[in-house]
Write a protein that holds these residues in place. Structure first.
Motif, PDB file in Angstrom:
ATOM      1  N   GLY A  42     -50.246  -7.630 -33.945  1.00 47.74           N
ATOM      2  CA  GLY A  42     -49.713  -6.334 -33.517  1.00 47.74           C
ATOM      3  C   GLY A  42     -48.203  -6.285 -33.731  1.00 47.74           C
ATOM      4  N   LEU A  43     -47.544  -5.383 -33.039  1.00 47.58           N
ATOM      5  CA  LEU A  43     -46.085  -5.291 -33.187  1.00 47.58           C
ATOM      6  C   LEU A  43     -45.434  -6.590 -32.723  1.00 47.58           C
ATOM      7  N   PHE A  44     -46.090  -7.248 -31.752  1.00 47.13           N
ATOM      8  CA  PHE A  44     -45.534  -8.503 -31.243  1.00 47.13           C
ATOM      9  C   PHE A  44     -45.451  -9.554 -32.356  1.00 47.13           C
ATOM     10  N   ARG A  59     -48.056 -18.927 -33.414  1.00 53.93           N
ATOM     11  CA  ARG A  59     -48.417 -18.766 -34.820  1.00 53.93           C
ATOM     12  C   ARG A  59     -48.201 -17.297 -35.207  1.00 53.93           C
ATOM     13  N   THR A  60     -47.622 -17.078 -36.376  1.00 57.16           N
ATOM     14  CA  THR A  60     -47.318 -15.697 -36.780  1.00 57.16           C
ATOM     15  C   THR A  60     -48.110 -15.321 -38.040  1.00 57.16           C
ATOM     16  N   PRO A  61     -48.249 -14.025 -38.304  1.00 55.98           N
ATOM     17  CA  PRO A  61     -49.063 -13.577 -39.447  1.00 55.98           C
ATOM     18  C   PRO A  61     -48.586 -14.099 -40.803  1.00 55.98           C
ATOM     19  N   ALA A  95     -48.195  -3.184 -28.444  1.00 54.27           N
ATOM     20  CA  ALA A  95     -46.886  -2.595 -28.736  1.00 54.27           C
ATOM     21  C   ALA A  95     -45.884  -2.811 -27.605  1.00 54.27           C
ATOM     22  N   LYS A  96     -46.160  -3.774 -26.711  1.00 55.28           N
ATOM     23  CA  LYS A  96     -45.224  -3.986 -25.597  1.00 55.28           C
ATOM     24  C   LYS A  96     -44.749  -5.441 -25.582  1.00 55.28           C
ATOM     25  N   PRO A  97     -43.900  -5.808 -26.546  1.00 49.94           N
ATOM     26  CA  PRO A  97     -43.487  -7.209 -26.694  1.00 49.94           C
ATOM     27  C   PRO A  97     -42.798  -7.777 -25.457  1.00 49.94           C
ATOM     28  N   LEU A 117     -41.922 -12.686 -36.084  1.00 47.78           N
ATOM     29  CA  LEU A 117     -41.462 -13.037 -37.431  1.00 47.78           C
ATOM     30  C   LEU A 117     -39.987 -12.686 -37.619  1.00 47.78           C
ATOM     31  N   ILE A 118     -39.603 -11.531 -37.110  1.00 50.33           N
ATOM     32  CA  ILE A 118     -38.185 -11.127 -37.215  1.00 50.33           C
ATOM     33  C   ILE A 118     -37.321 -12.153 -36.472  1.00 50.33           C
ATOM     34  N   ALA A 119     -37.832 -12.605 -35.303  1.00 48.85           N
ATOM     35  CA  ALA A 119     -37.075 -13.607 -34.535  1.00 48.85           C
ATOM     36  C   ALA A 119     -36.972 -14.923 -35.312  1.00 48.85           C
TER      37      ALA A 119
END
Ligand code: 3PG
Length: 392
Positions: A209-211, A252-254, A191-193, A216-218
């Motif tokens: 995780g949140l990262f 790589r993202t989820p 949780a600490k991007p 993905l948002i980025a």
């Protein structure tokens, strides 16, 4: 660096900075590996007949895990006798410190309840230093996981007191001296991007995780309720997104996520987002995809959980990734309190990893080649109570 073996601590009043920072859910503090392991140094100091005062933090101001250390004291008392006082610099704390007998241990309240913890630049005028430093003979740092913070309990006390490393800090440094991370696959979660971004320097990264969600948002993905959660709770802001955008080439993202619907786990593919549900874990396609990468990796560093690992419904991503890393024959380094707790809870064989560290952000910075202020000051020249200079 000096250690507990370098001094005769009998009858000496010792300030021990340790890291008890643990998982807190709905106000309940979970018994963590950090709490369990902190007992090693406490017991040794007790055996040496020191008068021990433990200083530690929990959470950050304004976060929901920013709670008293009363429950930590209860957990500690399952292993070693520790008195707790809901005070730090006041009369009650100072009289309890004065009245400590050899071999007794006192835990002070959450050090981050005291604003001066965040102002080491005040030097001798810092209330913590002014009121407490003269009461001690020695300072012991056993909190490698907080050594990246320029906070009073980490960087100021060792300027005014002779200091040394506790057994956990010593163990972490010994292990880290031996590691060689080359062509490493980074599995970055938690949780600490703002920490994770430091390692985006060309290596292959599996984001979770949140990262993972923030990456993905980025990339321009809209997640719905989770977007709101991340922005409203200060996990991300536009500046971080802008910085991240430039660094995502090897990340790589989820591919899918698990959300909570009526208290249950439900998996959704990425193309089903945005949704009104918050995200709690990575989904099975992501797990499969990441496990394949892990199988191929020569060495691996994992930091932070893939999801809300303290809830069994949402621990699957973290557990499956840890199991895959345990099977890999290359060197592996695991970092952060949540991952140590998950390894213990799910009985994954700790020996299968190269090193399991209790530290998240500090370890990451160490790997990124940054200097850790807490270690620098312990290694350096220490001012003794403002007058004498002593080589430490
Ligand atoms: C950690 O959990 O990594 C340490 O306890 C440090 O906590 P912090 O990131 O809130 O300083």
């Amino acid at each position: 660096m000096k250690t507990l073996s370098s001094f005769n601590l009998k009858n000496k009043t010792v300030l021990l900075r340790t890291d008890l920072n643990s998982n807190v859910v709905n106000g309940r503090v979970y018994l963590s590996e950090r709490i369990r392991e902190s007992v090693i140094t406490i017991k040794e100091l007790k055996k040496k007949k020191a008068r021990v005062v433990v200083m530690a933090h929990q959470g950050r101001p304004s976060k929901s895990d920013f709670v008293s250390l009363r429950q930590h004291a209860k957990h500690l008392n399952k292993f070693v006798k520790v008195k707790f006082i809901e005070d730090i610099t006041g009369k009650r704390a100072r009289s309890a410190i004065k009245n400590l007998r050899a071999g007794e241990v006192l835990l002070l309240e959450n050090i981050r309840f005291e604003k001066n913890e965040f102002h080491p630049e005040k030097g001798k005028n810092n209330k913590l230093i002014k009121r407490l430093a003269p009461m001690f003979d020695f300072y012991v740092n056993d909190a490698f996981s907080v050594c990246h913070r320029k906070q009073t309990s980490i960087v100021s006390f060792p300027k005014y007191l002779p200091g040394c490393a506790g057994r956990l800090l010593e163990r972490e440094l010994k292990a880290l001296n031996k590691i060689k991370l080359k062509n490493t696959l980074y599995v970055l979660g938690g949780a600490k991007p703002e920490d994770d971004i430091k390692l985006l320097k060309g290596n292959k990264v599996l984001a979770c995780g949140l990262f993972g969600q923030i990456c993905l948002i980025a990339k321009g993905k809209k997640l719905g309720a989770q977007n709101k959660y991340l922005f409203n709770n200060g996990f991300v802001d536009d500046k971080l997104i802008k910085r991240l955008k430039k660094k995502l080439q090897n990340v790589r993202t989820p591919l899918d996520f698990a959300v909570k619907v009526n208290g249950k786990r439900k998996e959704l593919k990425l193309n089903e987002f945005p949704v009104k549900y918050e995200i709690f874990d990575i989904g099975k396609d992501t797990i499969k995809n990441y496990v394949l990468e892990i199988k191929k990796a020569k060495s691996i560093y994992m930091k932070g959980p893939a999801g809300f690992s303290s809830d069994e419904k949402f621990s699957k991503g973290t557990v499956e990734i840890l199991k895959a890393i345990a099977k890999n024959k290359g060197f592996s380094l695991i970092g952060g309190g949540h991952l140590s707790d998950t390894i213990k809870k799910y009985k994954i064989n700790k020996k299968k990893f190269g090193h399991v560290s209790l530290s998240g952000g500090a370890l990451l910075r160490y790997i990124a080649g940054e200097k850790l202020p807490g270690l620098e000051v312990l290694r350096g020249i220490v001012k003794l109570k403002g007058t004498k200079i002593m080589e430490n």
